[in-house]
Motif scaffolding. Structure first.
Motif, PDB file in Angstrom:
ATOM      1  N   ILE A 362      28.973  29.030  43.325  1.00 45.10           N
ATOM      2  CA  ILE A 362      27.650  29.156  43.931  1.00 45.10           C
ATOM      3  C   ILE A 362      26.595  29.303  42.847  1.00 45.10           C
ATOM      4  CG2 ILE A 362      27.927  31.669  44.188  1.00 45.10           C
ATOM      5  CD1 ILE A 362      26.248  31.393  46.775  1.00 45.10           C
ATOM      6  N   SER A 363      25.486  28.614  43.046  1.00 43.52           N
ATOM      7  CA  SER A 363      24.346  28.726  42.143  1.00 43.52           C
ATOM      8  C   SER A 363      23.470  29.898  42.580  1.00 43.52           C
ATOM      9  CB  SER A 363      23.536  27.424  42.168  1.00 43.52           C
ATOM     10  OG  SER A 363      22.331  27.581  41.453  1.00 43.52           O
ATOM     11  N   LEU A 364      23.034  30.693  41.619  1.00 41.23           N
ATOM     12  CA  LEU A 364      22.193  31.853  41.885  1.00 41.23           C
ATOM     13  C   LEU A 364      20.754  31.632  41.429  1.00 41.23           C
ATOM     14  CD1 LEU A 364      24.729  34.565  40.656  1.00 41.23           C
ATOM     15  CD2 LEU A 364      24.351  33.777  42.992  1.00 41.23           C
ATOM     16  N   PHE A 365      20.441  30.447  40.975  1.00 43.43           N
ATOM     17  CA  PHE A 365      19.137  30.154  40.405  1.00 43.43           C
ATOM     18  C   PHE A 365      18.048  30.230  41.477  1.00 43.43           C
ATOM     19  CE2 PHE A 365      15.972  26.788  39.232  1.00 43.43           C
ATOM     20  CZ  PHE A 365      15.389  27.482  38.182  1.00 43.43           C
ATOM     21  N   GLN A 366      17.126  31.178  41.296  1.00 44.15           N
ATOM     22  CA  GLN A 366      15.954  31.344  42.164  1.00 44.15           C
ATOM     23  C   GLN A 366      16.335  31.423  43.647  1.00 44.15           C
ATOM     24  OE1 GLN A 366      13.114  28.262  41.117  1.00 44.15           O
ATOM     25  NE2 GLN A 366      12.413  29.394  39.318  1.00 44.15           N
ATOM     26  N   ARG A 367      17.376  32.204  43.947  1.00 42.09           N
ATOM     27  CA  ARG A 367      17.799  32.375  45.334  1.00 42.09           C
ATOM     28  C   ARG A 367      17.955  33.857  45.646  1.00 42.09           C
ATOM     29  NH1 ARG A 367      20.353  27.677  43.619  1.00 42.09           N
ATOM     30  NH2 ARG A 367      20.028  25.868  45.012  1.00 42.09           N
ATOM     31  N   HIS A 368      17.215  34.312  46.634  1.00 40.23           N
ATOM     32  CA  HIS A 368      17.429  35.663  47.147  1.00 40.23           C
ATOM     33  C   HIS A 368      18.760  35.683  47.908  1.00 40.23           C
ATOM     34  CE1 HIS A 368      13.376  36.567  45.965  1.00 40.23           C
ATOM     35  NE2 HIS A 368      12.861  35.667  46.784  1.00 40.23           N
ATOM     36  N   LEU A 369      19.419  36.843  47.896  1.00 47.19           N
ATOM     37  CA  LEU A 369      20.787  36.922  48.400  1.00 47.19           C
ATOM     38  C   LEU A 369      20.921  38.066  49.395  1.00 47.19           C
ATOM     39  CD1 LEU A 369      23.855  36.109  48.138  1.00 47.19           C
ATOM     40  CD2 LEU A 369      23.984  37.743  46.257  1.00 47.19           C
ATOM     41  N   LEU A 370      21.665  37.802  50.469  1.00 46.28           N
ATOM     42  CA  LEU A 370      21.973  38.831  51.458  1.00 46.28           C
ATOM     43  C   LEU A 370      23.444  38.708  51.847  1.00 46.28           C
ATOM     44  CD1 LEU A 370      21.241  41.049  53.543  1.00 46.28           C
ATOM     45  CD2 LEU A 370      20.663  39.189  55.135  1.00 46.28           C
ATOM     46  N   ILE A 499       8.608  40.473  47.595  1.00 44.09           N
ATOM     47  CA  ILE A 499       9.490  39.786  46.637  1.00 44.09           C
ATOM     48  C   ILE A 499      10.031  38.500  47.250  1.00 44.09           C
ATOM     49  CG2 ILE A 499      11.650  39.966  45.344  1.00 44.09           C
ATOM     50  CD1 ILE A 499      11.110  42.958  45.068  1.00 44.09           C
ATOM     51  N   HIS A 500      10.408  38.553  48.523  1.00 45.23           N
ATOM     52  CA  HIS A 500      10.891  37.351  49.193  1.00 45.23           C
ATOM     53  C   HIS A 500       9.819  36.265  49.236  1.00 45.23           C
ATOM     54  CE1 HIS A 500      14.504  39.160  51.623  1.00 45.23           C
ATOM     55  NE2 HIS A 500      14.737  39.037  50.329  1.00 45.23           N
ATOM     56  N   ASN A 501       8.585  36.676  49.405  1.00 44.22           N
ATOM     57  CA  ASN A 501       7.513  35.694  49.572  1.00 44.22           C
ATOM     58  C   ASN A 501       7.182  34.962  48.280  1.00 44.22           C
ATOM     59  OD1 ASN A 501       7.240  36.255  52.293  1.00 44.22           O
ATOM     60  ND2 ASN A 501       5.599  37.761  51.999  1.00 44.22           N
ATOM     61  N   GLN A 502       7.143  35.671  47.160  1.00 41.82           N
ATOM     62  CA  GLN A 502       6.644  35.061  45.930  1.00 41.82           C
ATOM     63  C   GLN A 502       7.532  35.273  44.714  1.00 41.82           C
ATOM     64  OE1 GLN A 502       2.714  37.103  46.261  1.00 41.82           O
ATOM     65  NE2 GLN A 502       1.842  35.045  46.069  1.00 41.82           N
ATOM     66  N   GLY A 503       8.544  36.094  44.821  1.00 40.20           N
ATOM     67  CA  GLY A 503       9.331  36.422  43.637  1.00 40.20           C
ATOM     68  C   GLY A 503      10.077  35.242  43.047  1.00 40.20           C
ATOM     69  N   ARG A 527      16.033  39.540  56.671  1.00 38.93           N
ATOM     70  CA  ARG A 527      17.254  38.725  56.621  1.00 38.93           C
ATOM     71  C   ARG A 527      16.940  37.235  56.560  1.00 38.93           C
ATOM     72  NH1 ARG A 527      17.859  41.152  62.213  1.00 38.93           N
ATOM     73  NH2 ARG A 527      17.415  39.491  63.723  1.00 38.93           N
ATOM     74  N   GLU A 528      15.801  36.826  57.153  1.00 35.57           N
ATOM     75  CA  GLU A 528      15.451  35.419  57.106  1.00 35.57           C
ATOM     76  C   GLU A 528      14.784  35.028  55.797  1.00 35.57           C
ATOM     77  OE1 GLU A 528      13.134  34.553  60.535  1.00 35.57           O
ATOM     78  OE2 GLU A 528      14.863  34.537  61.893  1.00 35.57           O
ATOM     79  N   GLY A 529      14.452  36.003  54.970  1.00 43.41           N
ATOM     80  CA  GLY A 529      13.841  35.689  53.682  1.00 43.41           C
ATOM     81  C   GLY A 529      14.848  35.377  52.594  1.00 43.41           C
ATOM     82  N   ALA A 530      16.157  35.556  52.866  1.00 45.68           N
ATOM     83  CA  ALA A 530      17.191  35.303  51.860  1.00 45.68           C
ATOM     84  C   ALA A 530      17.576  33.830  51.873  1.00 45.68           C
ATOM     85  CB  ALA A 530      18.414  36.180  52.119  1.00 45.68           C
ATOM     86  N   HIS A 531      17.672  33.231  50.681  1.00 43.76           N
ATOM     87  CA  HIS A 531      18.091  31.833  50.582  1.00 43.76           C
ATOM     88  C   HIS A 531      19.595  31.690  50.775  1.00 43.76           C
ATOM     89  CE1 HIS A 531      14.408  32.153  48.008  1.00 43.76           C
ATOM     90  NE2 HIS A 531      14.052  31.124  48.759  1.00 43.76           N
ATOM     91  N   SER A 575      24.152  28.528  52.611  1.00 44.83           N
ATOM     92  CA  SER A 575      23.304  28.479  51.420  1.00 44.83           C
ATOM     93  C   SER A 575      23.281  27.056  50.885  1.00 44.83           C
ATOM     94  CB  SER A 575      23.832  29.426  50.337  1.00 44.83           C
ATOM     95  OG  SER A 575      23.142  29.238  49.116  1.00 44.83           O
ATOM     96  N   ASP A 576      22.148  26.671  50.290  1.00 45.24           N
ATOM     97  CA  ASP A 576      22.099  25.385  49.611  1.00 45.24           C
ATOM     98  C   ASP A 576      22.600  25.503  48.178  1.00 45.24           C
ATOM     99  OD1 ASP A 576      20.066  26.888  48.570  1.00 45.24           O
ATOM    100  OD2 ASP A 576      18.544  25.326  48.671  1.00 45.24           O
ATOM    101  N   GLY A 577      22.991  26.703  47.781  1.00 44.35           N
ATOM    102  CA  GLY A 577      23.501  26.894  46.428  1.00 44.35           C
ATOM    103  C   GLY A 577      24.984  26.650  46.293  1.00 44.35           C
ATOM    104  N   ILE A 578      25.682  26.421  47.410  1.00 40.23           N
ATOM    105  CA  ILE A 578      27.114  26.191  47.389  1.00 40.23           C
ATOM    106  C   ILE A 578      27.395  24.867  48.085  1.00 40.23           C
ATOM    107  CG2 ILE A 578      27.581  27.411  49.566  1.00 40.23           C
ATOM    108  CD1 ILE A 578      30.125  28.513  48.255  1.00 40.23           C
TER     109      ILE A 578
END
Length: 709
Positions: A362-370, A499-503, A527-531, A575-578
């Motif tokens: 899984i890619s963690l680049f610029q992705r909030h995680l839940l 943080i979810h909005n602009q981080g 919960r909907e702010g996590a990528h 996730s679009d990271g996997i």
């Protein structure tokens, strides 16, 4: 007068000197039991013989092999009938019509017409074949006799004996006579053995098809143990699913129901097959029958996964080998490969294996995680395995709050700039202030990006494990603003939302782990702010929708069907990271488990890559009067020199109430006259560790001298 029979029984206690005379007790005979009638004993014997396991096994075996032979004959007769008639084509036409595929129906109808035309041509040829055959036999016989006579003439000329003219013809006649005698000898036994061979052939066909009722089959087949997934089994399982439209369509298809299925492909520890549903059957009708479908396939519910691929009116079934999902996966590559490195921007973390047995990265680049799930299902282990991989990238900064406080994140000491460990309201307050400091850092980076669009910042990962403790915290600040909750006045909630909005734009990311999600302990906007959203075993479908979203659940994601305890560490990830198979909205991952010892070893490797970070352990007396000089020395850690803006940032994290509003002027005011004043290095203002250490030592010596006087 009749006599009574009495039995004399002596007392068992030993006599004493002054004991009374022995008393004899008269015990009458007990009445004798009535004899069991013969018919009752016979019935019991018959019942025992009939219900005995050996009898049951024998009856099943006899019935099974008899039905193998009988049904094998039916199968052979059906195949013969199909070969001689157009029944096969008619079934395929009905199948295509039931599936709503009119083009296929027209194609099969054309094939049927060609078959009938060819059959008519063959039958017309049979009208002329007797005459042609007679002519052929006559001509063949004449030619053969002529050849034999010619051969005899040649032999006679060669041997100078006229009788050799008929020698080849005579030898041929004798050979034919020998064949007739052999047939006469073999014919009798063949008539006796032939039927047995025919029955054996029919039995072989029936046994291969297991053409017998389920009660007559062997135990391992009847229980589904080791039963492979075949097209006929899948079609039968779908037929018996309890969906009337599907059942009727398959019955109309006959034996051609397998045309609904794509190829059955081996996929990891199981098989995968696409099923095109007939017209009138929706995919959600099949999804809602997962348990029954699994049982029809002789599997447990957790061993069958139903997803929706891109093709319309199609479901994709993944069926595990029996018991395969109960076997553990191998260790993490982080543990086995000491040369493994991490790259926040381009790399992918080795998280586990998918159901196919392929590596899940899984890619963690610029992705909030839940990550969420029920308690004790492996949430913290899944979360910290990602942190351990990312810690191998020395550019990544960590601020960590463990609101469980049992030491699961102690390995971050020396890696994280901030480490909060504890479940109390004070720890929640500190975690909230940490999140708010991350918001300030995010805003600072956004302002810097406005002045310099090419500005690059080190990734900052803000981790809050057991985040439900923060959302449920009842504490309020001096302005009566709650730290917990899900309203606009909630400090922790608003910090996470910001943080979810602009981080993401400036690489300030929020990772949260929470358990047993509800609208109270995991607000909808958070919960909907996590990528990247991942869920372990959950209790209800409603919780699954909270964890992963409606799209993933409607597409087949079902963490609520995972088995608590047994499927520990198994995540359903959206996730679009996997890498997720085309057409699916989620993927199931069996994560690697990294124990505490391995985590400590990995942490040591990460620390060796970094410049001696001194972790700030936030304590409960942060609000007391502080020593600014000592705090500055603390945040410098082992760095030789640190930029003044970084010192201000670290001080704000250490004690937001005291240093949160400090500017460069405040920092310079504290250091003026100490010999540790900020100075320029490479054109930027820095604070030197050695100068500050001397200033502290001089202050301590001065203080000691004053005290002695």
């Amino acid at each position: 007068m009749s006599e009574n029979v009495v039995h004399l029984r002596k007392p068992t206690d030993p006599p004493t000197d002054d004991a009374a005379p022995t008393v004899l007790t008269v015990v009458p005979d007990a009445p004798s039991a009535a004899p069991v009638p013969l018919w009752v004993r016979s019935g019991r014997a018959v019942k025992h013989a009939v219900t005995h396991e050996t009898t049951k096994t024998t009856v099943r075996a006899v019935a099974r092999h008899s039905l193998y032979t009988f049904n094998g004959g039916r199968i052979v007769a059906r195949r013969t009938w199909d070969g001689k008639t157009g029944a096969r084509y008619e079934r395929m036409i009905r199948t295509a019509e039931a599936a709503g595929n009119l083009e296929a129906a027209e194609e099969w109808e054309e094939r049927l017409q060609r078959f009938r035309a060819a059959r008519h041509h063959r039958r017309m040829d049979l009208l002329h074949s007797p005459v042609e055959a007679a002519k052929g036999i006559a001509v063949g016989t004449g030619v053969s006799v002529g050849v034999l006579v010619a051969l005899g003439v040649v032999m006679a000329i060669n041997n100078h004996d006229v009788t050799d003219v008929i020698t080849p013809l005579k030898a041929t006649i004798e050979f034919i006579a020998l064949l007739i005698r052999i047939v006469q000898v073999v014919w009798g036994p063949a008539l006796m053995i032939g039927p047995f061979l025919a029955l054996l052939a029919l039995w072989t066909v029936g046994s291969k098809q297991q053409a017998a009722p389920a009660w007559a089959l062997p135990d391992n087949v009847r229980n589904g143990e080791g039963e492979p997934i075949t097209p006929s089994i899948v079609v039968k399982a779908l037929r018996d699913l309890g969906v009337p439209a599907l059942r009727n369509a398959i019955k109309e298809m006959g034996d051609a129901g397998a045309s609904m299925l794509g190829p059955i492909r081996i996929a990891g520890c199981g098989v995968e097959v696409d099923v095109t549903l007939p017209s009138g059957v929706s995919t959600n009708e099949v999804q809602g029958k997962r348990r029954k479908l699994a049982e029809n396939l002789t599997r447990h519910e957790h061993e069958v996964f139903i997803t929706i691929p891109t093709a319309a009116r199609t479901v994709r079934l993944w069926v595990a080998d029996s018991g395969a999902l109960d076997e553990p996966i191998g260790p993490s590559p982080l543990v086995t490969d000491e040369t493994l490195t991490a790259n926040y921007k381009t790399g992918k973390a080795p998280w586990g294996q998918d159901l196919r047995g392929d590596a899940a990265q899984i890619s963690l680049f610029q992705r909030h995680l839940l990550i969420t799930g029920l308690s004790n299902q492996g949430k913290t282990a899944a979360l910290r395995s990602l942190a351990l991989w990312l810690a191998l990238d020395r550019s990544v900064q960590f601020w960590t709050a463990d609101l469980k406080g049992v030491g699961d994140w102690r390995f971050m000491d020396g890696i994280a700039d901030v480490l909060i460990q504890g479940p109390t309201d004070d720890h929640v307050i500190q975690a909230t202030e940490m999140a708010e400091a991350a918001v300030d850092e995010m805003n600072r980076r956004l302002q810097a990006r406005q002045s310099d669009p090419n500005a690059v910042f080190p990734p900052l990962i803000v981790i809050v494990d057991e985040a439900q403790v923060a959302f449920m915290c009842p504490a309020k600040d001096e302005e009566n603003r709650p730290y917990g909750g899900s309203k606009a006045t909630s400090r922790y909630f608003m910090a996470v939302r910001k943080i979810h909005n602009q981080g993401r734009a400036v690489d300030v990311l929020m990772w949260q782990g929470t358990q047993d999600p509800t609208n109270d302990n995991l607000p909808k906007l958070v919960r909907e702010g996590a990528h990247t959203r991942a869920s372990l075993a959950l209790g209800t479908e409603q919780q699954a929708r909270m964890a992963l979203g409606d799209k993933a659940v409607d597409g087949g994601a079902a963490p609520n069907l995972l088995r608590p305890g047994l499927d520990k560490g198994t995540l359903v990830v959206a996730s679009d990271g996997i890498t997720i198979p085309a057409g699916q909205a989620s993927i199931t991952v069996r994560t690697h488990y990294i124990d505490d010892d391995a985590a400590e070893a990995l942490a040591e490797r990460a620390k060796a890559l970094r410049n001696g970070i001194t972790t700030l352990h936030v304590v409960d007396n942060d609000r007391e009067v502080r020593d600014p000089l000592a705090d500055i020395a603390s945040v410098l850690g082992t760095d030789t020199r640190v930029l003044t803006q970084d010192v201000l940032k670290r001080l704000a994290v250490l004690a937001p109430d005291t240093y949160g509003k400090w500017s460069f002027i405040d920092l310079k005011r504290v250091l003026d006259g100490t010999g540790a004043e900020p100075y320029k290095s490479d054109g930027r203002m820095v604070i030197g560790r050695d100068r500050l250490a001397r200033a502290l030592a001089d202050r301590d010596e001065t203080g000691s001298a004053s005290a002695s006087e």
